[in-house]
Scaffold this motif. Structure first.
Motif, short mmCIF file in Angstrom:
data_model
loop_
_atom_site.label_atom_id
_atom_site.label_comp_id
_atom_site.label_asym_id
_atom_site.label_seq_id
_atom_site.Cartn_x
_atom_site.Cartn_y
_atom_site.Cartn_z
N UNK A 1 0.84 -1.20 0.00
CA UNK A 1 0.00 0.00 0.00
C UNK A 1 0.87 1.25 0.00
N UNK A 2 0.40 2.26 -0.71
CA UNK A 2 1.03 3.58 -0.66
C UNK A 2 -0.08 4.60 -0.48
N UNK A 3 -0.02 5.33 0.64
CA UNK A 3 -1.06 6.29 0.96
C UNK A 3 -0.55 7.72 0.81
N UNK A 4 -1.49 8.64 0.65
CA UNK A 4 -1.12 10.04 0.48
C UNK A 4 -0.65 10.38 -0.92
N UNK A 5 -0.82 9.46 -1.86
CA UNK A 5 -0.43 9.71 -3.25
C UNK A 5 -1.52 9.22 -4.19
N UNK A 6 -1.54 9.80 -5.38
CA UNK A 6 -2.46 9.37 -6.42
C UNK A 6 -1.73 9.33 -7.74
N UNK A 7 -2.20 8.54 -8.66
CA UNK A 7 -1.64 8.53 -10.00
C UNK A 7 -2.12 9.77 -10.74
N UNK A 8 -1.21 10.42 -11.45
CA UNK A 8 -1.58 11.59 -12.26
C UNK A 8 -1.50 11.29 -13.74
N UNK A 9 -0.68 10.32 -14.13
CA UNK A 9 -0.61 9.94 -15.54
C UNK A 9 -0.17 8.49 -15.66
N UNK A 10 -0.56 7.88 -16.77
CA UNK A 10 -0.18 6.50 -17.07
C UNK A 10 0.35 6.48 -18.50
N UNK A 11 1.59 6.01 -18.65
CA UNK A 11 2.24 5.99 -19.95
C UNK A 11 2.78 4.61 -20.26
N UNK A 12 2.98 4.33 -21.54
CA UNK A 12 3.68 3.12 -21.93
C UNK A 12 5.11 3.19 -21.42
#
Length: 396
Positions: free
Chosen positions: A209-220
């Motif tokens: 688990x990683x808390x306090x973060x969110x994904x902002x982009x997903x790239x190849x």
């Protein structure tokens, strides 16, 4: 001519209203309209089907044709509603057919909430909200979309679905990474110590688990294999597949276009009637006295009450204390959260076999307002549920 009761939606809510109605009114004309295949399956099973090695086909208990026979109903599969005219009691279907209803039941369900992700692979982020979604997810896990078996899965969201899917992936030998802006797992349902207990058990089984973060982009990925997620703290993680589990939003657009009162869901009274006569809402869509509860037990309560109303006996829905069983076998969990805004405090006892958290009310006459149980303590759910006040008590 006798017009039908029309149910829009063939999920758990829609089909259970139809079944309950048939127990009370066998001859009433009945029409079920479904935007998908209209087969009977249990949506809650989607988040633990992998561990049971179930395919999408395995989860279908009855096809639409058999449901039509069982319910003595007309079932329209792969059909969507374009608009509702509540004054004329008419639906217009996308195929141009007009349907006049006696009573209309909206059981449209909810859509996954999608994060505003950037990146050249943002379109590859999956969500599982129905049988077709599950089929696509299972194919992707087996490498059908890229030829390589999936080893790394990132899950966006550490709520109910995120934790359940994380547990399910462990059964395939996949160690998922769960990301959430919140501070802890199941933060909206569990108290802090209970949340930590669940997290520790899932981590011991292989999840992270990683808390306090969110994904902002997903790239190849630069290598040409897999994906790279850029996080809100500037970091990155690599994954073969990304699953979004950031919650659901009721499908209210059709109701709003028809002029029905809409808030989080379609606003209904205790008989589940919307703001227009002869129109009702159930399931994820129904908001009853401010409560929008997308769980199995409230749906079953709604189905029985609404069927009685449709059969000629107006019946208000009641919500007793309804514990939610979280499908995380690595950490058996049951939670009956206190009502929003309830005054009190959590008291926790634990040992190596389990944890028991009680939310004790401030008022002397309301000692137990909610609870969370883990491990062997889950055996006490019925005894404790009997002590918790009803969410919507019986009207006398």
């Amino acid at each position: 001519m006798s017009y039908p009761v029309v149910i829009v939606g063939s999920g758990l809510a829609g089909y259970n209203v139809a079944r309950e109605l048939r127990k009370l009114d066998a001859p009433a004309p009945l029409l079920v309209i479904s935007r998908d295949h209209a087969g009977l399956y249990s949506k809650p099973m989607l988040s633990n089907a992998l561990a049971g090695r179930k395919t999408a086909a395995d989860l279908v208990m009855k096809p639409a044709e058999q449901m039509a026979v069982d319910l003595n109903a007309r079932v329209l599969a792969n059909t969507s509603v374009a608009r509702i005219d509540t004054a004329a009691r008419t639906l217009m279907l996308h195929n141009g057919e007009a349907v006049v209803y006696r009573d209309l039941v909206l059981a449209l369900g909810a859509d996954p909430i999608r994060l505003p992700l950037a990146g050249n692979a943002a379109h590859m982020v999956l969500a599982v909200n129905d049988l077709d979604d599950f089929h696509a997810f299972a194919r992707a896990l087996n490498g059908a979309t890229g030829g390589l078996a999936v080893k790394r899965v990132a899950i966006l969201g550490a709520g109910l679905l995120g934790c359940e899917f994380a547990n399910d992936l462990l059964a395939l030998g996949i160690s998922p990474t769960v990301l959430d802006l919140a501070e802890r797992a199941l933060g909206r349902l569990l108290p802090p110590r209970s949340s930590a207990w669940l997290q520790s058990k899932l981590e011991a089984a292989g999840a992270s688990f990683r808390f306090g973060v969110a994904a902002t982009s997903v790239d190849h990925h630069a290598s040409g294999h897999g994906l790279t997620l850029t996080l809100s703290d500037g970091g990155t993680i690599d994954a073969d597949l990304v699953l979004s589990a950031t919650g659901l939003r009721p499908r209210t657009a059709l109701a709003a276009q028809a002029g029905l009162a809409v808030n989080r869901g379609v606003v209904v009274d205790r008989t589940l009637q919307a703001s227009a006569a002869h129109v009702y809402a159930v399931g994820d869509l129904a908001e009853v006295e401010g409560l929008n509860l997308p769980f199995v037990m409230p749906i079953m309560q709604q189905a029985r009450a609404l069927a009685a109303t449709l059969a000629g006996k107006p019946t208000p829905v009641n919500y007793p204390a309804m514990p939610v069983v979280v499908k995380t076998p690595a950490c058996p969990t049951v939670v009956c959260p206190p009502a929003m805004g309830a005054q009190g405090q959590w008291r926790v006892t634990e040992d190596e076999d389990g944890l028991e958290a009680h939310f004790i009310g401030s008022a002397a006459d309301q000692p137990l307002l909610g609870f969370a149980l883990h491990g062997k303590a889950t055996a006490r759910r019925q005894a404790l549920a009997a002590q918790v006040p009803a969410a919507l008590p019986v009207i006398v």
